[in-house]
Write a protein that holds these residues in place. Structure first.
Motif, PDB file in Angstrom:
ATOM      1  N   UNK A   1     -11.081  10.834  -5.122  1.00  0.00           N
ATOM      2  CA  UNK A   1     -12.116  11.839  -5.353  1.00  0.00           C
ATOM      3  C   UNK A   1     -11.523  13.220  -5.622  1.00  0.00           C
ATOM      4  N   UNK A   2     -10.539  13.609  -4.815  1.00  0.00           N
ATOM      5  CA  UNK A   2     -10.020  14.982  -4.876  1.00  0.00           C
ATOM      6  C   UNK A   2      -8.926  15.163  -5.925  1.00  0.00           C
ATOM      7  N   UNK A   3      -7.982  14.220  -5.985  1.00  0.00           N
ATOM      8  CA  UNK A   3      -6.823  14.379  -6.872  1.00  0.00           C
ATOM      9  C   UNK A   3      -7.055  13.790  -8.260  1.00  0.00           C
ATOM     10  N   UNK A   4      -7.769  12.671  -8.301  1.00  0.00           N
ATOM     11  CA  UNK A   4      -7.989  11.977  -9.578  1.00  0.00           C
ATOM     12  C   UNK A   4      -9.326  12.358 -10.206  1.00  0.00           C
ATOM     13  N   UNK A   5     -10.233  12.883  -9.392  1.00  0.00           N
ATOM     14  CA  UNK A   5     -11.584  13.249  -9.843  1.00  0.00           C
ATOM     15  C   UNK A   5     -12.348  12.028 -10.362  1.00  0.00           C
ATOM     16  N   UNK A   6     -12.135  10.895  -9.695  1.00  0.00           N
ATOM     17  CA  UNK A   6     -12.808   9.651 -10.089  1.00  0.00           C
ATOM     18  C   UNK A   6     -13.733   9.241  -8.936  1.00  0.00           C
ATOM     19  N   UNK A   7     -14.938   9.793  -8.957  1.00  0.00           N
ATOM     20  CA  UNK A   7     -15.864   9.562  -7.853  1.00  0.00           C
ATOM     21  C   UNK A   7     -16.348   8.109  -7.809  1.00  0.00           C
ATOM     22  N   UNK A   8     -16.463   7.494  -8.975  1.00  0.00           N
ATOM     23  CA  UNK A   8     -16.903   6.101  -9.014  1.00  0.00           C
ATOM     24  C   UNK A   8     -15.902   5.203  -8.285  1.00  0.00           C
ATOM     25  N   UNK A   9     -14.612   5.369  -8.587  1.00  0.00           N
ATOM     26  CA  UNK A   9     -13.586   4.571  -7.922  1.00  0.00           C
ATOM     27  C   UNK A   9     -13.529   4.904  -6.438  1.00  0.00           C
ATOM     28  N   UNK A  10     -13.722   6.169  -6.100  1.00  0.00           N
ATOM     29  CA  UNK A  10     -13.699   6.585  -4.694  1.00  0.00           C
ATOM     30  C   UNK A  10     -14.816   5.896  -3.906  1.00  0.00           C
ATOM     31  N   UNK A  11     -16.005   5.814  -4.501  1.00  0.00           N
ATOM     32  CA  UNK A  11     -17.129   5.154  -3.824  1.00  0.00           C
ATOM     33  C   UNK A  11     -16.873   3.662  -3.640  1.00  0.00           C
ATOM     34  N   UNK A  12     -16.257   3.044  -4.643  1.00  0.00           N
ATOM     35  CA  UNK A  12     -15.930   1.620  -4.532  1.00  0.00           C
ATOM     36  C   UNK A  12     -14.964   1.373  -3.377  1.00  0.00           C
TER      37      UNK A  12
ATOM     38  N   UNK B   1      -4.730   9.563 -15.063  1.00  0.00           N
ATOM     39  CA  UNK B   1      -5.124   8.220 -15.486  1.00  0.00           C
ATOM     40  C   UNK B   1      -4.235   7.155 -14.871  1.00  0.00           C
ATOM     41  N   UNK B   2      -2.925   7.324 -15.027  1.00  0.00           N
ATOM     42  CA  UNK B   2      -1.995   6.340 -14.474  1.00  0.00           C
ATOM     43  C   UNK B   2      -1.963   6.407 -12.953  1.00  0.00           C
ATOM     44  N   UNK B   3      -1.980   7.621 -12.396  1.00  0.00           N
ATOM     45  CA  UNK B   3      -1.980   7.754 -10.934  1.00  0.00           C
ATOM     46  C   UNK B   3      -3.202   7.065 -10.338  1.00  0.00           C
ATOM     47  N   UNK B   4      -4.341   7.186 -11.020  1.00  0.00           N
ATOM     48  CA  UNK B   4      -5.556   6.513 -10.553  1.00  0.00           C
ATOM     49  C   UNK B   4      -5.404   4.998 -10.568  1.00  0.00           C
ATOM     50  N   UNK B   5      -4.771   4.479 -11.612  1.00  0.00           N
ATOM     51  CA  UNK B   5      -4.508   3.034 -11.682  1.00  0.00           C
ATOM     52  C   UNK B   5      -3.681   2.581 -10.476  1.00  0.00           C
ATOM     53  N   UNK B   6      -2.669   3.380 -10.148  1.00  0.00           N
ATOM     54  CA  UNK B   6      -1.783   3.013  -9.040  1.00  0.00           C
ATOM     55  C   UNK B   6      -2.536   3.088  -7.715  1.00  0.00           C
ATOM     56  N   UNK B   7      -3.367   4.125  -7.544  1.00  0.00           N
ATOM     57  CA  UNK B   7      -4.174   4.209  -6.323  1.00  0.00           C
ATOM     58  C   UNK B   7      -5.096   2.998  -6.195  1.00  0.00           C
TER      59      UNK B   7
ATOM     60  N   UNK C   1       0.836  -1.214   0.000  1.00  0.00           N
ATOM     61  CA  UNK C   1       0.000   0.000   0.000  1.00  0.00           C
ATOM     62  C   UNK C   1       0.866   1.258   0.000  1.00  0.00           C
ATOM     63  N   UNK C   2       1.802   1.330   0.937  1.00  0.00           N
ATOM     64  CA  UNK C   2       2.613   2.545   1.071  1.00  0.00           C
ATOM     65  C   UNK C   2       3.408   2.852  -0.196  1.00  0.00           C
ATOM     66  N   UNK C   3       3.952   1.819  -0.814  1.00  0.00           N
ATOM     67  CA  UNK C   3       4.734   2.031  -2.035  1.00  0.00           C
ATOM     68  C   UNK C   3       3.850   2.516  -3.185  1.00  0.00           C
ATOM     69  N   UNK C   4       2.673   1.931  -3.322  1.00  0.00           N
ATOM     70  CA  UNK C   4       1.778   2.356  -4.397  1.00  0.00           C
ATOM     71  C   UNK C   4       1.330   3.808  -4.200  1.00  0.00           C
ATOM     72  N   UNK C   5       1.021   4.166  -2.955  1.00  0.00           N
ATOM     73  CA  UNK C   5       0.603   5.557  -2.686  1.00  0.00           C
ATOM     74  C   UNK C   5       1.748   6.521  -2.974  1.00  0.00           C
ATOM     75  N   UNK C   6       2.942   6.150  -2.543  1.00  0.00           N
ATOM     76  CA  UNK C   6       4.127   6.983  -2.816  1.00  0.00           C
ATOM     77  C   UNK C   6       4.309   7.176  -4.321  1.00  0.00           C
ATOM     78  N   UNK C   7       4.134   6.105  -5.064  1.00  0.00           N
ATOM     79  CA  UNK C   7       4.291   6.163  -6.517  1.00  0.00           C
ATOM     80  C   UNK C   7       3.222   7.046  -7.155  1.00  0.00           C
ATOM     81  N   UNK C   8       1.981   6.873  -6.750  1.00  0.00           N
ATOM     82  CA  UNK C   8       0.891   7.671  -7.326  1.00  0.00           C
ATOM     83  C   UNK C   8       1.116   9.160  -7.094  1.00  0.00           C
ATOM     84  N   UNK C   9       1.557   9.507  -5.897  1.00  0.00           N
ATOM     85  CA  UNK C   9       1.825  10.919  -5.592  1.00  0.00           C
ATOM     86  C   UNK C   9       2.958  11.459  -6.461  1.00  0.00           C
ATOM     87  N   UNK C  10       3.990  10.642  -6.671  1.00  0.00           N
ATOM     88  CA  UNK C  10       5.117  11.062  -7.514  1.00  0.00           C
ATOM     89  C   UNK C  10       4.677  11.261  -8.959  1.00  0.00           C
TER      90      UNK C  10
END
Length: 219
Positions: free
Chosen positions: A188-199, A161-167, A143-152
């Motif tokens: 929801x806030x950074x990727x603007x993907x409310x559907x994924x956020x709800x899941x 698009x790619x950051x959302x995949x990593x999240x 988890x921590x590595x994927x979050x670090x990667x998405x932020x980078x």
């Protein structure tokens, strides 16, 4: 010249020859002798910086970088070399080639993140940066590595698009309830993907174990 032990010694000696005797040939000979004492990227950087500052000799600098390229085995060392080459030669294509060689030698996801960050700071090449981050993704599982990667990825490329995949991969890496709610907020806030956020929030609801978990998820 015989008293020179380090690359810095050779650089100082060459500088003295130029300042006192205006001896360009002697300075070049000193720099060539120093090549045999270079062990790491920083050594080659000192040498190349001296050559360009004192002689403005791009051809000799290229000789130094070619020797470095064939001598250095570490991906991180080749990354440093790419940075120095760009500073001294202003040759983006050559630096890009060095960055590619550095990438081929890297096995660590953290090293690949460093490499992508270096490229982002030195070259305007979003495609290459994303390619390196995609390589880093294959090295991670937590988890921590994927979050670090998405932020980078977001910081250096803005590619939601790619950051959302990593999240979303982070959501599948067995995070706890608190981590899942953090992920949902990022989606929801950074990727603007409310559907994924709800899941992900639904995952968080299932993972609730304490009153504190319940409160955070509800918020």
């Amino acid at each position: 010249l015989d008293k020179c032990k380090t690359v810095a010694d050779y650089n100082d000696y060459a500088n003295s020859l130029l300042q006192v005797f205006d001896d360009t040939d002697g300075a070049k000979a000193a720099y060539n002798s120093a090549l045999e004492n270079c062990k790491k990227a920083d050594d080659y950087a000192v040498l190349a910086n001296g050559v360009m500052a004192n002689l403005s000799d791009a051809e000799l600098a290229k000789t130094i970088f070619a020797k470095a390229e064939s001598s250095l085995d570490s991906g991180l060392e080749l990354m440093k070399l790419a940075e120095t080459a760009l500073e001294n030669l202003d040759d983006k294509d050559y630096s890009r080639d060095l960055y590619q060689k550095a990438r081929e030698k890297m096995e660590s996801g953290d090293d690949l993140i460093k490499l992508a960050g270096s490229i982002a700071g030195k070259l305007d090449d979003k495609d290459l940066i994303l390619d390196v981050y995609r390589s880093a993704e294959t090295k991670f599982s937590s988890y921590n590595d994927f979050v670090k990667l998405a932020k980078a990825v977001l910081k250096d490329t803005g590619d939601t698009g790619f950051a959302g995949e990593v999240y979303r991969k982070a959501a599948g890496a067995k995070p706890d309830c608190s981590q899942l709610t953090t992920l949902a907020a990022a989606l929801a806030d950074d990727i603007k993907d409310k559907k994924a956020a709800l899941e992900v929030l639904k995952q968080a609801e299932i993972a609730v174990k304490t009153p504190a978990d319940f409160k955070k998820t509800a918020e």
